[in-house]
Design a protein around this motif. Structure first.
Motif, PDB file in Angstrom:
ATOM      1  N   GLN A  45     -14.685  18.329  40.629  1.00 31.77           N
ATOM      2  CA  GLN A  45     -15.585  19.201  39.880  1.00 31.77           C
ATOM      3  C   GLN A  45     -15.759  20.567  40.523  1.00 31.77           C
ATOM      4  O   GLN A  45     -15.989  21.548  39.838  1.00 31.77           O
ATOM      5  N   ASP A  46     -15.677  20.652  41.842  1.00 29.98           N
ATOM      6  CA  ASP A  46     -15.922  21.926  42.526  1.00 29.98           C
ATOM      7  C   ASP A  46     -14.717  22.864  42.498  1.00 29.98           C
ATOM      8  O   ASP A  46     -14.803  23.986  42.979  1.00 29.98           O
ATOM      9  N   LEU A  47     -13.593  22.431  41.915  1.00 26.98           N
ATOM     10  CA  LEU A  47     -12.411  23.291  41.833  1.00 26.98           C
ATOM     11  C   LEU A  47     -12.516  24.241  40.645  1.00 26.98           C
ATOM     12  O   LEU A  47     -13.086  23.896  39.608  1.00 26.98           O
ATOM     13  N   LYS A  48     -11.937  25.402  40.802  1.00 25.28           N
ATOM     14  CA  LYS A  48     -11.890  26.387  39.723  1.00 25.28           C
ATOM     15  C   LYS A  48     -10.989  25.862  38.606  1.00 25.28           C
ATOM     16  O   LYS A  48      -9.960  25.246  38.873  1.00 25.28           O
ATOM     17  N   SER A  49     -11.368  26.094  37.370  1.00 26.54           N
ATOM     18  CA  SER A  49     -10.568  25.598  36.256  1.00 26.54           C
ATOM     19  C   SER A  49      -9.233  26.336  36.199  1.00 26.54           C
ATOM     20  O   SER A  49      -9.118  27.477  36.603  1.00 26.54           O
ATOM     21  N   GLY A  50      -8.224  25.630  35.711  1.00 22.19           N
ATOM     22  CA  GLY A  50      -6.883  26.190  35.608  1.00 22.19           C
ATOM     23  C   GLY A  50      -5.831  25.179  36.027  1.00 22.19           C
ATOM     24  O   GLY A  50      -6.078  23.970  36.079  1.00 22.19           O
ATOM     25  N   TYR A  51      -4.641  25.666  36.322  1.00 22.82           N
ATOM     26  CA  TYR A  51      -3.490  24.827  36.664  1.00 22.82           C
ATOM     27  C   TYR A  51      -3.492  24.503  38.161  1.00 22.82           C
ATOM     28  O   TYR A  51      -3.641  25.389  38.993  1.00 22.82           O
ATOM     29  N   TRP A  52      -3.313  23.221  38.496  1.00 22.79           N
ATOM     30  CA  TRP A  52      -3.268  22.752  39.877  1.00 22.79           C
ATOM     31  C   TRP A  52      -2.104  21.795  40.047  1.00 22.79           C
ATOM     32  O   TRP A  52      -1.726  21.095  39.107  1.00 22.79           O
ATOM     33  N   ARG A  53      -1.558  21.763  41.260  1.00 20.05           N
ATOM     34  CA  ARG A  53      -0.581  20.740  41.649  1.00 20.05           C
ATOM     35  C   ARG A  53      -1.236  19.896  42.729  1.00 20.05           C
ATOM     36  O   ARG A  53      -1.653  20.410  43.759  1.00 20.05           O
ATOM     37  N   VAL A  54      -1.335  18.601  42.477  1.00 23.27           N
ATOM     38  CA  VAL A  54      -1.954  17.674  43.420  1.00 23.27           C
ATOM     39  C   VAL A  54      -0.826  16.929  44.112  1.00 23.27           C
ATOM     40  O   VAL A  54      -0.028  16.246  43.464  1.00 23.27           O
ATOM     41  N   GLN A  55      -0.756  17.062  45.433  1.00 22.05           N
ATOM     42  CA  GLN A  55       0.329  16.479  46.215  1.00 22.05           C
ATOM     43  C   GLN A  55      -0.260  15.456  47.183  1.00 22.05           C
ATOM     44  O   GLN A  55      -1.089  15.798  48.023  1.00 22.05           O
ATOM     45  N   LEU A  56       0.166  14.208  47.050  1.00 20.59           N
ATOM     46  CA  LEU A  56      -0.324  13.125  47.902  1.00 20.59           C
ATOM     47  C   LEU A  56       0.809  12.667  48.818  1.00 20.59           C
ATOM     48  O   LEU A  56       1.875  12.281  48.349  1.00 20.59           O
ATOM     49  N   THR A  57       0.559  12.737  50.113  1.00 19.82           N
ATOM     50  CA  THR A  57       1.499  12.237  51.120  1.00 19.82           C
ATOM     51  C   THR A  57       0.761  11.167  51.905  1.00 19.82           C
ATOM     52  O   THR A  57      -0.346  11.413  52.382  1.00 19.82           O
ATOM     53  N   TRP A  58       1.364   9.980  52.028  1.00 17.77           N
ATOM     54  CA  TRP A  58       0.692   8.911  52.758  1.00 17.77           C
ATOM     55  C   TRP A  58       1.702   7.998  53.436  1.00 17.77           C
ATOM     56  O   TRP A  58       2.874   7.994  53.110  1.00 17.77           O
ATOM     57  N   THR A  59       1.172   7.227  54.396  1.00 16.43           N
ATOM     58  CA  THR A  59       1.964   6.246  55.127  1.00 16.43           C
ATOM     59  C   THR A  59       1.351   4.874  54.875  1.00 16.43           C
ATOM     60  O   THR A  59       0.144   4.690  55.015  1.00 16.43           O
ATOM     61  N   GLU A  60       2.206   3.959  54.485  1.00 16.58           N
ATOM     62  CA  GLU A  60       1.771   2.602  54.151  1.00 16.58           C
ATOM     63  C   GLU A  60       2.743   1.627  54.803  1.00 16.58           C
ATOM     64  O   GLU A  60       3.940   1.654  54.510  1.00 16.58           O
ATOM     65  N   ASN A  61       2.266   0.789  55.704  1.00 13.34           N
ATOM     66  CA  ASN A  61       3.101  -0.187  56.422  1.00 13.34           C
ATOM     67  C   ASN A  61       4.272   0.470  57.137  1.00 13.34           C
ATOM     68  O   ASN A  61       5.390  -0.042  57.143  1.00 13.34           O
ATOM     69  N   GLY A  62       4.050   1.648  57.702  1.00 14.32           N
ATOM     70  CA  GLY A  62       5.088   2.343  58.457  1.00 14.32           C
ATOM     71  C   GLY A  62       6.093   3.117  57.623  1.00 14.32           C
ATOM     72  O   GLY A  62       7.041   3.680  58.151  1.00 14.32           O
ATOM     73  N   VAL A  63       5.916   3.141  56.309  1.00 13.42           N
ATOM     74  CA  VAL A  63       6.827   3.859  55.410  1.00 13.42           C
ATOM     75  C   VAL A  63       6.089   5.070  54.839  1.00 13.42           C
ATOM     76  O   VAL A  63       4.942   4.967  54.411  1.00 13.42           O
ATOM     77  N   ASP A  64       6.761   6.220  54.821  1.00 18.98           N
ATOM     78  CA  ASP A  64       6.174   7.447  54.283  1.00 18.98           C
ATOM     79  C   ASP A  64       6.448   7.565  52.792  1.00 18.98           C
ATOM     80  O   ASP A  64       7.543   7.243  52.323  1.00 18.98           O
ATOM     81  N   PHE A  65       5.438   8.070  52.046  1.00 17.51           N
ATOM     82  CA  PHE A  65       5.527   8.226  50.600  1.00 17.51           C
ATOM     83  C   PHE A  65       5.012   9.606  50.205  1.00 17.51           C
ATOM     84  O   PHE A  65       4.229  10.214  50.932  1.00 17.51           O
ATOM     85  N   TYR A  66       5.443  10.061  49.018  1.00 20.02           N
ATOM     86  CA  TYR A  66       4.981  11.341  48.467  1.00 20.02           C
ATOM     87  C   TYR A  66       4.961  11.232  46.951  1.00 20.02           C
ATOM     88  O   TYR A  66       5.906  10.739  46.327  1.00 20.02           O
ATOM     89  N   GLU A  67       3.872  11.689  46.358  1.00 20.10           N
ATOM     90  CA  GLU A  67       3.777  11.751  44.905  1.00 20.10           C
ATOM     91  C   GLU A  67       3.045  13.022  44.518  1.00 20.10           C
ATOM     92  O   GLU A  67       2.148  13.477  45.230  1.00 20.10           O
TER      93      GLU A  67
END
Length: 141
Positions: free
Chosen positions: A113-135
């Motif tokens: 809610q606190d973000l300015k309205s408009g176009y955004w790219r949401v990038q999630l990088t995480w590690t799960e069980n020793g494996v790296d992921f990106y979405e």
């Protein structure tokens, strides 16, 4: 007026026009790069491809945007660590990077809610069980 004066006035007007464009371009201060260290990111791009391939093999949708509540819903297991980057292509000053560490069962909700309205790219990088992921998701608030 003869031809000589006309040519001279045309050259002076052209030089004045070019100088005006130079002054305008020098005074611009809102030029933003996609990333400050883009050369380093380019060298490490194969790692990024591997993370994306790992995420595509998962049997669940990890990153979901809920438009009514203006929130990102993350489906990550307990113990997953990573970061959620909220990237605004039109203005780098609005970018945010949120560190993540999942400590409870169930889906995690990240309010936007606190973000300015408009176009955004949401990038999630995480590690799960020793494996790296990106979405990544492209959203409009």
């Amino acid at each position: 007026m003869d031809w000589g004066k006309g040519i001279l006035l045309t050259i002076i007007a052209f030089v004045g026009f070019i100088m005006t464009l130079v002054v305008i371009s020098v005074r611009q201060d809102d030029i933003h790069l996609v990333a400050e260290n883009y050369y380093e990111k380019e060298i490490k791009y194969q790692d990024q491809i591997d993370r994306e391939v790992s995420a595509s093999t998962l049997d669940r949708e990890v990153l979901v945007f809920d438009g009514q509540e203006k929130a990102m819903i993350l489906d990550l297991p307990v113990g997953a660590k990573g970061s959620l980057q909220l990237f605004r292509p039109s203005d780098a000053r609005l970018d945010k990077n949120l560190p993540l560490e999942i400590t409870s069962e169930g889906k995690t909700k990240v309010p936007l809610q606190d973000l300015k309205s408009g176009y955004w790219r949401v990038q999630l990088t995480w590690t799960e069980n020793g494996v790296d992921f990106y979405e990544e998701k492209k959203i409009t608030l």
